[in-house]
Write a protein that holds these residues in place. Structure first.
Motif, PDB file in Angstrom:
ATOM      1  N   ASP A 131       2.917  -7.189  -3.971  1.00 26.06           N
ATOM      2  CA  ASP A 131       4.142  -6.818  -3.256  1.00 26.06           C
ATOM      3  C   ASP A 131       3.897  -5.631  -2.328  1.00 26.06           C
ATOM      4  O   ASP A 131       4.354  -5.628  -1.175  1.00 26.06           O
ATOM      5  CB  ASP A 131       5.244  -6.469  -4.256  1.00 26.06           C
ATOM      6  N   VAL A 132       3.187  -4.622  -2.829  1.00 25.66           N
ATOM      7  CA  VAL A 132       2.923  -3.432  -2.011  1.00 25.66           C
ATOM      8  C   VAL A 132       2.042  -3.789  -0.815  1.00 25.66           C
ATOM      9  O   VAL A 132       2.258  -3.278   0.296  1.00 25.66           O
ATOM     10  CB  VAL A 132       2.298  -2.321  -2.863  1.00 25.66           C
ATOM     11  N   SER A 133       1.074  -4.673  -1.006  1.00 21.00           N
ATOM     12  CA  SER A 133       0.226  -5.091   0.121  1.00 21.00           C
ATOM     13  C   SER A 133       1.058  -5.774   1.199  1.00 21.00           C
ATOM     14  O   SER A 133       0.880  -5.521   2.400  1.00 21.00           O
ATOM     15  CB  SER A 133      -0.873  -6.031  -0.373  1.00 21.00           C
ATOM     16  N   MET A 134       1.977  -6.646   0.785  1.00 26.68           N
ATOM     17  CA  MET A 134       2.853  -7.315   1.749  1.00 26.68           C
ATOM     18  C   MET A 134       3.771  -6.307   2.450  1.00 26.68           C
ATOM     19  O   MET A 134       3.949  -6.362   3.677  1.00 26.68           O
ATOM     20  CB  MET A 134       3.686  -8.377   1.041  1.00 26.68           C
ATOM     21  N   LEU A 135       4.339  -5.396   1.678  1.00 26.48           N
ATOM     22  CA  LEU A 135       5.233  -4.393   2.256  1.00 26.48           C
ATOM     23  C   LEU A 135       4.488  -3.461   3.198  1.00 26.48           C
ATOM     24  O   LEU A 135       4.974  -3.145   4.297  1.00 26.48           O
ATOM     25  CB  LEU A 135       5.913  -3.598   1.143  1.00 26.48           C
ATOM     26  N   ASN A 136       3.301  -3.020   2.797  1.00 25.97           N
ATOM     27  CA  ASN A 136       2.548  -2.082   3.625  1.00 25.97           C
ATOM     28  C   ASN A 136       2.171  -2.696   4.965  1.00 25.97           C
ATOM     29  O   ASN A 136       2.129  -1.991   5.984  1.00 25.97           O
ATOM     30  CB  ASN A 136       1.298  -1.613   2.896  1.00 25.97           C
ATOM     31  N   ARG A 137       1.875  -3.987   4.978  1.00 26.69           N
ATOM     32  CA  ARG A 137       1.548  -4.634   6.252  1.00 26.69           C
ATOM     33  C   ARG A 137       2.733  -4.570   7.210  1.00 26.69           C
ATOM     34  O   ARG A 137       2.572  -4.392   8.426  1.00 26.69           O
ATOM     35  CB  ARG A 137       1.155  -6.092   6.004  1.00 26.69           C
ATOM     36  N   ALA A 138       3.943  -4.687   6.660  1.00 25.98           N
ATOM     37  CA  ALA A 138       5.142  -4.624   7.492  1.00 25.98           C
ATOM     38  C   ALA A 138       5.536  -3.184   7.822  1.00 25.98           C
ATOM     39  O   ALA A 138       6.131  -2.923   8.874  1.00 25.98           O
ATOM     40  CB  ALA A 138       6.299  -5.328   6.777  1.00 25.98           C
ATOM     41  N   ILE A 139       5.197  -2.254   6.936  1.00 27.93           N
ATOM     42  CA  ILE A 139       5.591  -0.854   7.126  1.00 27.93           C
ATOM     43  C   ILE A 139       4.635  -0.109   8.056  1.00 27.93           C
ATOM     44  O   ILE A 139       5.031   0.831   8.751  1.00 27.93           O
ATOM     45  CB  ILE A 139       5.692  -0.162   5.742  1.00 27.93           C
ATOM     46  N   GLN A 145       1.128   4.171   8.209  1.00 26.19           N
ATOM     47  CA  GLN A 145       0.559   4.269   6.870  1.00 26.19           C
ATOM     48  C   GLN A 145       1.421   3.453   5.923  1.00 26.19           C
ATOM     49  O   GLN A 145       2.486   2.961   6.301  1.00 26.19           O
ATOM     50  CB  GLN A 145       0.491   5.726   6.407  1.00 26.19           C
ATOM     51  N   GLY A 146       0.946   3.298   4.681  1.00 26.29           N
ATOM     52  CA  GLY A 146       1.696   2.530   3.702  1.00 26.29           C
ATOM     53  C   GLY A 146       2.615   3.396   2.866  1.00 26.29           C
ATOM     54  O   GLY A 146       2.773   4.598   3.107  1.00 26.29           O
ATOM     55  N   LEU A 147       3.243   2.784   1.877  1.00 26.70           N
ATOM     56  CA  LEU A 147       4.153   3.503   0.988  1.00 26.70           C
ATOM     57  C   LEU A 147       3.384   4.562   0.193  1.00 26.70           C
ATOM     58  O   LEU A 147       2.385   4.243  -0.452  1.00 26.70           O
ATOM     59  CB  LEU A 147       4.818   2.524   0.027  1.00 26.70           C
ATOM     60  N   PRO A 148       3.840   5.822   0.196  1.00 27.50           N
ATOM     61  CA  PRO A 148       3.081   6.889  -0.469  1.00 27.50           C
ATOM     62  C   PRO A 148       3.423   7.093  -1.939  1.00 27.50           C
ATOM     63  O   PRO A 148       2.743   7.855  -2.621  1.00 27.50           O
ATOM     64  CB  PRO A 148       3.486   8.125   0.335  1.00 27.50           C
ATOM     65  N   GLN A 149       4.466   6.441  -2.440  1.00 31.75           N
ATOM     66  CA  GLN A 149       4.922   6.707  -3.799  1.00 31.75           C
ATOM     67  C   GLN A 149       3.901   6.236  -4.851  1.00 31.75           C
ATOM     68  O   GLN A 149       3.177   5.281  -4.622  1.00 31.75           O
ATOM     69  CB  GLN A 149       6.259   5.998  -4.070  1.00 31.75           C
ATOM     70  N   PRO A 150       3.859   6.894  -6.013  1.00 31.71           N
ATOM     71  CA  PRO A 150       3.039   6.380  -7.116  1.00 31.71           C
ATOM     72  C   PRO A 150       3.492   4.974  -7.502  1.00 31.71           C
ATOM     73  O   PRO A 150       4.675   4.631  -7.365  1.00 31.71           O
ATOM     74  CB  PRO A 150       3.311   7.377  -8.255  1.00 31.71           C
ATOM     75  N   LYS A 151       2.530   4.146  -7.959  1.00 34.35           N
ATOM     76  CA  LYS A 151       2.828   2.771  -8.333  1.00 34.35           C
ATOM     77  C   LYS A 151       2.508   2.556  -9.814  1.00 34.35           C
ATOM     78  O   LYS A 151       1.453   2.986 -10.292  1.00 34.35           O
ATOM     79  CB  LYS A 151       2.017   1.780  -7.499  1.00 34.35           C
ATOM     80  N   ILE A 152       3.411   1.885 -10.516  1.00 38.22           N
ATOM     81  CA  ILE A 152       3.253   1.639 -11.949  1.00 38.22           C
ATOM     82  C   ILE A 152       3.300   0.132 -12.188  1.00 38.22           C
ATOM     83  O   ILE A 152       4.310  -0.519 -11.910  1.00 38.22           O
ATOM     84  CB  ILE A 152       4.354   2.339 -12.759  1.00 38.22           C
ATOM     85  N   GLU A 153       2.203  -0.407 -12.712  1.00 33.50           N
ATOM     86  CA  GLU A 153       2.081  -1.835 -12.983  1.00 33.50           C
ATOM     87  C   GLU A 153       2.448  -2.110 -14.438  1.00 33.50           C
ATOM     88  O   GLU A 153       1.777  -1.627 -15.360  1.00 33.50           O
ATOM     89  CB  GLU A 153       0.646  -2.291 -12.685  1.00 33.50           C
ATOM     90  N   VAL A 154       3.521  -2.891 -14.658  1.00 31.68           N
ATOM     91  CA  VAL A 154       3.975  -3.098 -16.031  1.00 31.68           C
ATOM     92  C   VAL A 154       2.985  -3.929 -16.848  1.00 31.68           C
ATOM     93  O   VAL A 154       2.889  -3.753 -18.068  1.00 31.68           O
ATOM     94  CB  VAL A 154       5.380  -3.732 -16.076  1.00 31.68           C
ATOM     95  N   SER A 155       2.239  -4.816 -16.209  1.00 34.46           N
ATOM     96  CA  SER A 155       1.261  -5.587 -16.981  1.00 34.46           C
ATOM     97  C   SER A 155       0.150  -4.683 -17.518  1.00 34.46           C
ATOM     98  O   SER A 155      -0.392  -4.937 -18.604  1.00 34.46           O
ATOM     99  CB  SER A 155       0.661  -6.719 -16.138  1.00 34.46           C
TER     100      SER A 155
END
Length: 218
Positions: A131-139, A145-155
């Motif tokens: 999801d972040v890769s798709m969003l960053n391409r659009a952002i 640059q891409g989204l700077p927030q920390p990312k937490i993967e529930v899996s």
């Protein structure tokens, strides 16, 4: 003399200032502010396919988490108008047809709404990297640059929980842990919504995140 921790903090501060300086649209500087305490945003995207270079986002669902509560009244649901068509194969997955998204937002407007909704909160999701890769391409065209927030993967949180739980009983091979979304939700005894709906998937990721945080503390 700087300790390793103080050197790391200095490096993080310098990186933050560098990213802010190079921010394409200064009105989104707020994403670099300190995050509100005990708040996160769970999100999910539906797309025309799984190729992060060529496929497109067609819907976004996001919900805020405050402590152990999912703020369903503070949710974001967006339909996004793709530049190209939607294949029958992807329609069978997410059930969104071209006519369903024909009046959706242009991708840049959708990204601006999403970034304002997220603010500086860390992001939570399942298969979040996609999801972040798709969003960053659009952002990227907006921010440089891409989204700077920390990312937490529930899996990943679930894997750590299961590894500790099962390793007490026997030797555990990495392949012994089933990380499929529906398996995780059933094992955590959490309600399941209809899958491949962006908001439903975001809410389920939020439920799993909250439950796994509670299990880690217990």
């Amino acid at each position: 003399m700087n300790t390793p921790l103080s050197s790391l903090n200095l490096w993080q501060k310098l990186k933050r200032e560098w990213l802010i300086y190079h921010l394409g649209d200064a009105s989104f500087r707020f994403m670099f502010d300190p995050a509100p305490a005990n708040e996160w945003v769970a999100l999910d995207c539906e797309t025309t396919g799984l190729n992060t270079r060529t496929d497109e986002i067609i819907s976004i669902g996001a919900v805020r988490i405050v402590g152990n509560r999912i703020m369903t009244s503070e949710r974001l649901e967006l339909l996004v108008r793709p530049e190209r068509g939607i294949s029958p194969e992807s329609v069978r997955v997410h059930r969104l047809r071209e006519r369903d998204v024909a009046q959706g937002l242009p991708i840049d407007e959708a990204m601006k709404q999403l970034m304002r909704f997220i603010g500086s909160r860390p992001l939570v999701g399942y298969f979040l990297q996609f999801d972040v890769s798709m969003l960053n391409r659009a952002i990227w065209p907006i921010l440089g640059q891409g989204l700077p927030q920390p990312k937490i993967e529930v899996s990943s949180l679930y894997y750590d929980y299961k590894y500790k739980q099962l390793d007490r009983i026997r030797h555990l091979d990495n392949d012994d842990i089933d990380l499929r979304f529906d398996t995780m939700m059933r094992d955590l005894d959490l309600p399941q919504r209809e899958a491949h709906d962006a908001l439903n998937d975001a809410v389920m990721a939020a439920l799993a995140f909250i439950k796994l945080r509670q299990l880690r503390i217990a």
